[in-house]
Design a protein around this motif. Sequence first.
Motif, PDB file in Angstrom:
ATOM      1  N   LEU A  81     -16.216  -0.842   1.178  1.00 22.73           N
ATOM      2  CA  LEU A  81     -15.683  -0.816  -0.179  1.00 22.73           C
ATOM      3  C   LEU A  81     -16.771  -0.643  -1.236  1.00 22.73           C
ATOM      4  CD1 LEU A  81     -13.052  -3.702   0.136  1.00 22.73           C
ATOM      5  CD2 LEU A  81     -12.635  -1.244   0.215  1.00 22.73           C
ATOM      6  N   ALA A 133      -8.825  -8.507   5.127  1.00 19.81           N
ATOM      7  CA  ALA A 133      -8.226  -7.295   4.573  1.00 19.81           C
ATOM      8  C   ALA A 133      -7.393  -7.625   3.339  1.00 19.81           C
ATOM      9  CB  ALA A 133      -7.368  -6.599   5.631  1.00 19.81           C
ATOM     10  N   LEU A 187      -8.275   1.809   2.596  1.00 21.02           N
ATOM     11  CA  LEU A 187      -8.809   1.207   3.816  1.00 21.02           C
ATOM     12  C   LEU A 187      -7.723   0.426   4.539  1.00 21.02           C
ATOM     13  CD1 LEU A 187     -11.174   0.279   5.704  1.00 21.02           C
ATOM     14  CD2 LEU A 187     -11.539  -1.613   4.093  1.00 21.02           C
ATOM     15  N   ALA A 247      -7.040  -4.395   1.081  1.00 21.33           N
ATOM     16  CA  ALA A 247      -6.860  -3.362   2.101  1.00 21.33           C
ATOM     17  C   ALA A 247      -5.520  -3.544   2.795  1.00 21.33           C
ATOM     18  CB  ALA A 247      -7.996  -3.411   3.119  1.00 21.33           C
ATOM     19  N   GLN A 289       0.805  -1.208   0.000  1.00 13.91           N
ATOM     20  CA  GLN A 289       0.000   0.000   0.000  1.00 13.91           C
ATOM     21  C   GLN A 289       0.852   1.279   0.000  1.00 13.91           C
ATOM     22  OE1 GLN A 289      -3.358  -0.788   0.118  1.00 13.91           O
ATOM     23  NE2 GLN A 289      -2.749  -2.909   0.212  1.00 13.91           N
ATOM     24  N   GLY A 341      -9.767  -0.192  -2.028  1.00 10.39           N
ATOM     25  CA  GLY A 341      -9.060  -1.094  -1.141  1.00 10.39           C
ATOM     26  C   GLY A 341      -7.822  -0.465  -0.546  1.00 10.39           C
TER      27      GLY A 341
END
Length: 271
Positions: free
Chosen positions: A193, A216, A203, A221, A7, A200
């Motif tokens: 979502l 997740a 979060l 996520a 992420q 995604g």
Amino acid sequence: MTSSNSQAGTRIKAVLFDFDGTLSTLRAGWEETMAPMMKVAIAGSAPLTPEQSAELDREIAAYIDQSTGIQTIFQMRWLAEQVAGKGWNPEVLGEWEYKAEYNRRLLESVNARIERLRAGSLSASDYLMKGSVPFLEELRTRGIEMFVASGTDHPDVVNEAEVLGVRHYFQDIAGAPVGRADCSKEKVIADLLEEKGFRGDELAVIGDGKVEIRLARERGALALGIASDENRREGINPVKRERLLAAGAHHIAGDFLNKGEWLEWLGWQTE
């Protein structure tokens, strides 16, 4: 403790917290309530050999470890299956009856803790993971929406968040629906979502169980594990750490004391 973070570079806009063992320690020791209750239900008055008794203890401990984070009714469904399957106890109850008995036993200790809070002999901070309130405050000041999803019955988790003085931080709290075997965590993630419109990578899910970490990861996520020592309320619990690593947590901490580290994981650099 970290693993790779897919992420990186994205600011998190919403955080979904598990509650028990993640923020609250009001239910710390639930395993010590569940395990003997399961053993009595399975064994009944059967004259187990020492080897059978030890093996049953191992089976129960292994199941509790791998099922941490799921809705209690599913754990009680496993119990009902074990009672029927092993055949030691002729009295086989339904999953909801087992759940009622487990809740009765657990709430004895939970309610005793709540009474100590109300009497003023202890404070909310004695049952919150260290650093959690400053962390929640930080998220609120940055406009990050916060939610709770828990396998604990909905009225109980709402009440316990209120007792601990943290309910107002959350846009919504979703506990297990009373009388229904639904996974509140899976539903809340899907709603965030699909209905609230978060991507995604916007979060983050924070929890101490593999269920929320796995969910997740499945939905793209950010999965943040808290390997909490629920007695000390700080530091790493090595058993939880291994469980969370196996579930695929992007990062793992033992508490919320290092606020800067958590904010960095969420894509929010500290000043």
